[in-house]
Design a protein around this motif. Structure first.
Motif, mmCIF file in Angstrom:
data_model
loop_
_atom_site.group_PDB
_atom_site.id
_atom_site.type_symbol
_atom_site.label_atom_id
_atom_site.label_comp_id
_atom_site.label_asym_id
_atom_site.label_seq_id
_atom_site.Cartn_x
_atom_site.Cartn_y
_atom_site.Cartn_z
ATOM 1 N N GLY A 66 0.752 -1.688 0.425
ATOM 2 C CA GLY A 66 0.199 -0.151 -0.354
ATOM 3 C C GLY A 66 0.323 1.268 -0.279
ATOM 4 N N ARG A 67 1.557 1.257 0.903
ATOM 5 C CA ARG A 67 3.061 2.315 0.627
ATOM 6 C C ARG A 67 3.408 2.499 -1.070
ATOM 7 N NH1 ARG A 67 5.663 0.860 6.291
ATOM 8 N NH2 ARG A 67 4.135 1.362 7.584
ATOM 9 N N ARG A 68 4.127 1.716 -0.983
ATOM 10 C CA ARG A 68 4.622 1.524 -2.228
ATOM 11 C C ARG A 68 3.787 2.306 -3.522
ATOM 12 N NH1 ARG A 68 6.462 -3.592 -3.439
ATOM 13 N NH2 ARG A 68 6.711 -3.894 -1.275
ATOM 14 N N ALA A 69 2.571 2.002 -3.436
ATOM 15 C CA ALA A 69 1.174 2.410 -4.769
ATOM 16 C C ALA A 69 0.589 3.883 -4.319
ATOM 17 C CB ALA A 69 -0.358 1.279 -4.240
ATOM 18 N N LEU A 70 0.814 3.792 -2.840
ATOM 19 C CA LEU A 70 0.613 5.327 -2.442
ATOM 20 C C LEU A 70 1.996 6.631 -2.942
ATOM 21 C CD1 LEU A 70 -1.092 7.815 -1.206
ATOM 22 C CD2 LEU A 70 0.021 7.157 1.254
ATOM 23 N N GLY A 71 3.127 5.976 -2.720
ATOM 24 C CA GLY A 71 3.935 6.547 -2.901
ATOM 25 C C GLY A 71 3.680 6.544 -5.639
ATOM 26 N N THR A 72 3.765 5.688 -5.632
ATOM 27 C CA THR A 72 3.440 5.781 -6.850
ATOM 28 C C THR A 72 2.330 6.827 -7.385
ATOM 29 O OG1 THR A 72 4.828 3.146 -7.269
ATOM 30 C CG2 THR A 72 2.738 4.852 -8.832
ATOM 31 N N ALA A 73 1.092 6.618 -6.784
ATOM 32 C CA ALA A 73 -0.082 7.131 -7.368
ATOM 33 C C ALA A 73 0.805 9.249 -7.212
ATOM 34 C CB ALA A 73 -1.232 7.413 -6.531
ATOM 35 N N ALA A 77 -0.303 11.453 -9.936
ATOM 36 C CA ALA A 77 -0.616 12.951 -10.079
ATOM 37 C C ALA A 77 0.606 13.811 -10.235
ATOM 38 C CB ALA A 77 -1.579 12.819 -8.860
ATOM 39 N N ALA A 78 1.256 13.779 -9.658
ATOM 40 C CA ALA A 78 1.821 15.212 -10.021
ATOM 41 C C ALA A 78 2.511 15.403 -10.981
ATOM 42 C CB ALA A 78 3.691 15.318 -8.739
ATOM 43 N N LEU A 79 2.676 14.299 -11.651
ATOM 44 C CA LEU A 79 3.218 14.615 -13.340
ATOM 45 C C LEU A 79 2.493 15.176 -14.282
ATOM 46 C CD1 LEU A 79 5.203 13.715 -15.082
ATOM 47 C CD2 LEU A 79 4.174 11.576 -15.703
ATOM 48 N N PHE A 80 0.791 14.208 -13.433
ATOM 49 C CA PHE A 80 -0.191 15.395 -14.382
ATOM 50 C C PHE A 80 -0.941 16.261 -14.204
ATOM 51 C CE2 PHE A 80 -1.536 10.595 -15.017
ATOM 52 C CZ PHE A 80 -1.996 10.703 -16.118
ATOM 53 N N GLU A 81 0.331 17.065 -13.252
ATOM 54 C CA GLU A 81 -0.718 18.073 -12.689
ATOM 55 C C GLU A 81 0.207 19.369 -13.008
ATOM 56 O OE1 GLU A 81 -0.384 18.661 -8.755
ATOM 57 O OE2 GLU A 81 -2.119 17.965 -8.628
ATOM 58 N N LEU A 83 2.137 18.400 -16.150
ATOM 59 C CA LEU A 83 1.546 18.255 -18.056
ATOM 60 C C LEU A 83 0.328 19.001 -18.408
ATOM 61 C CD1 LEU A 83 1.686 14.890 -18.848
ATOM 62 C CD2 LEU A 83 3.321 16.355 -19.722
ATOM 63 N N ASP A 84 -0.629 19.791 -17.096
ATOM 64 C CA ASP A 84 -1.755 20.169 -17.128
ATOM 65 C C ASP A 84 -1.210 21.796 -17.312
ATOM 66 O OD1 ASP A 84 -3.406 18.423 -17.471
ATOM 67 O OD2 ASP A 84 -3.926 18.278 -14.791
ATOM 68 N N ARG A 85 -0.453 21.990 -16.428
ATOM 69 C CA ARG A 85 0.069 23.232 -15.853
ATOM 70 C C ARG A 85 0.859 23.996 -16.963
ATOM 71 N NH1 ARG A 85 2.538 22.485 -11.061
ATOM 72 N NH2 ARG A 85 1.452 21.285 -9.414
ATOM 73 N N HIS A 86 1.539 22.915 -17.720
ATOM 74 C CA HIS A 86 2.415 23.359 -18.944
ATOM 75 C C HIS A 86 1.504 23.751 -20.873
ATOM 76 C CE1 HIS A 86 5.740 22.960 -17.424
ATOM 77 N NE2 HIS A 86 5.634 22.125 -16.345
ATOM 78 N N ARG A 87 -0.077 23.290 -20.407
ATOM 79 C CA ARG A 87 -0.885 23.242 -21.768
ATOM 80 C C ARG A 87 -1.520 24.746 -21.774
ATOM 81 N NH1 ARG A 87 -4.534 18.144 -22.138
ATOM 82 N NH2 ARG A 87 -2.953 16.277 -22.350
#
Length: 87
Positions: A66-73, A77-81, A83-87
């Motif tokens: 669960g800790r690893r999954a939370l870290g990956t998520a 989420a930070a990566l998608f944020e 990407l959204d900022r650069h559009r």
């Protein structure tokens, strides 16, 4: 809200485990004709120790997963944020 959902899931799990123990005890009493204190003593102490250790190992494995999954998520989420900022 995630903490409230976790509490609710824990309560449902506790209720389910209690129902399992109750029906198992009823089964041992009705089908096998055992007395009330006998179901707890019939398995022996070694079986309860193995069950407890197995449950503990399972909880530790699920916590690390669960800790690893939370870290990956969180990283996704930070990566998608970004990407959204650069559009």
């Amino acid at each position: 809200m995630p903490f409230g959902a976790a509490i609710l899931m824990a309560l449902f799990a506790l209720c389910g485990f209690s129902a399992f123990l109750f029906t198992t005890t009823q089964y041992l009493q009705d089908v096998h004709g055992r007395a009330v204190p006998a179901p707890g003593r019939s398995a022996g102490r070694g079986a309860w120790l193995a069950l407890g250790l197995g449950a503990g190992i399972l909880v530790l494995a699920l916590l690390s997963t669960g800790r690893r999954a939370l870290g990956t998520a969180t990283r996704a989420a930070a990566l998608f944020e970004d990407l959204d900022r650069h559009r």
